[in-house]
Motif scaffolding. Sequence first.
Motif, mmCIF file in Angstrom:
data_model
loop_
_atom_site.group_PDB
_atom_site.id
_atom_site.type_symbol
_atom_site.label_atom_id
_atom_site.label_comp_id
_atom_site.label_asym_id
_atom_site.label_seq_id
_atom_site.Cartn_x
_atom_site.Cartn_y
_atom_site.Cartn_z
ATOM 1 N N PHE A 1 0.838 -1.201 0.000
ATOM 2 C CA PHE A 1 0.000 0.000 0.000
ATOM 3 C C PHE A 1 0.880 1.261 0.000
ATOM 4 N N GLU A 2 1.954 1.227 0.772
ATOM 5 C CA GLU A 2 2.820 2.399 0.851
ATOM 6 C C GLU A 2 3.532 2.647 -0.474
ATOM 7 N N ALA A 3 3.928 1.563 -1.154
ATOM 8 C CA ALA A 3 4.588 1.732 -2.456
ATOM 9 C C ALA A 3 3.625 2.325 -3.477
ATOM 10 N N ALA A 4 2.369 1.867 -3.452
ATOM 11 C CA ALA A 4 1.379 2.413 -4.381
ATOM 12 C C ALA A 4 1.118 3.890 -4.090
ATOM 13 N N ASP A 5 1.067 4.246 -2.817
ATOM 14 C CA ASP A 5 0.866 5.657 -2.458
ATOM 15 C C ASP A 5 2.069 6.498 -2.880
ATOM 16 N N ALA A 6 3.257 5.924 -2.770
ATOM 17 C CA ALA A 6 4.459 6.662 -3.154
ATOM 18 C C ALA A 6 4.495 6.946 -4.650
ATOM 19 N N LEU A 7 3.857 6.071 -5.435
ATOM 20 C CA LEU A 7 3.796 6.285 -6.879
ATOM 21 C C LEU A 7 2.731 7.305 -7.272
ATOM 22 N N GLY A 8 1.962 7.746 -6.287
ATOM 23 C CA GLY A 8 0.933 8.747 -6.563
ATOM 24 C C GLY A 8 -0.317 8.197 -7.210
ATOM 25 N N LEU A 9 -0.560 6.904 -7.057
ATOM 26 C CA LEU A 9 -1.741 6.290 -7.654
ATOM 27 C C LEU A 9 -2.983 6.667 -6.863
ATOM 28 N N SER A 10 -4.100 6.838 -7.588
ATOM 29 C CA SER A 10 -5.365 7.095 -6.920
ATOM 30 C C SER A 10 -5.849 5.841 -6.205
#
Length: 364
Positions: free
Chosen positions: A260-269
């Motif tokens: 989840f943190e990696a996805a948030d770091a990529l700026g994904l909605s």
Amino acid sequence: MATTTMLPAAGPNWVRRFVPWIRANLFNSVGNSIITVVVGGLVLWLVSALVKWGIIDAVWVAPNMRACQAEGTGACWAFVAEKWRFILFGRFPYDSQWRPALVTVLLFVLTGASFVPKLWRRETAYAWLAAILVSAILMYGGVLGLDYVPSDLWSGLPLTLILSLLSMILGFPLAVLLALGRRSNLPIIKIFCTASIEIMRGVPLITVLFMASLMLPLFLPPGFTVDKQLRALIAITLFLAAYQAEDVRAGLMALPKGQFEAADALGLSYWRKTKSIVLPQAITIVIPPLVGNLIGNFKNTSLVSIISLLDLMQTTQVALIDPNWRGLTSEAYLFLGVIYFAACFAMSRYSQWLERRLNKGKRR
């Protein structure tokens, strides 16, 4: 200096693999050898008895049950030969039974095609929508020169397939939404999803079917009715979705927080992250319980008989009421069991294959 030539082991490859396995697992000690011999003898006796009863001494053609009761006769498959059309298609008009037969074949073919990974495309979803439309036209009729058949006459295998397959197709997306909603940070959505799941999981399916069949019409406006099959479909879908939602939620909770943190770091909605990263991994983890619920749902459709729907189980019971064939429960339910086992075994084996395919490279 003399050289030694290694000769290849005699026998086919499967023999060279199978014999050591037998020695290592079945005859590796005196106790295991005794158990293997005893159990093997019992299995051999049981199989030979079943073959003798079900094939060698069976009666395949007979006018009634009494003709099957001669001394030394086995199974009376003449009952199945006489009643198979009613068992499979029930009260659907005899001259039009090619229509539910075609619907059954269409659903089986499309289900099998959906199991092929190369066909996991948007076109397959469109094919399902077209198949549902064609199935509705064939079952109802009233167009294209087809005689109209009210839904009250739908019965047997087509009804079982329609209720089980459509509830699976509609229930899984609803289960995903309920699982995501239960983990939502919005209190209203979380409370609603949690209450929906717990209410459905807290009552038997029979209760849900009774409420859909008997209580729902009381809340509808006068003169407005909902088809009984549709009410049963909604009830089964909601019940299945509640159980699958907990399976999906378990998969979501099993994912490492770093995903989840990696996805948030990529700026994904939120929805992009959920669709592309979270859900694929979560569903892969919980394939066994998801398929277990699907298998249970396929068998649970037999409970619709309590609201006067003639599914495959109920048409078999009605066929046994015939005085000419009364008492042949073993043959009737064995025939029925083969149908259920074939469908459930196919789903089980496919889930195992799918789990291995999706987990390839992850196992140690």
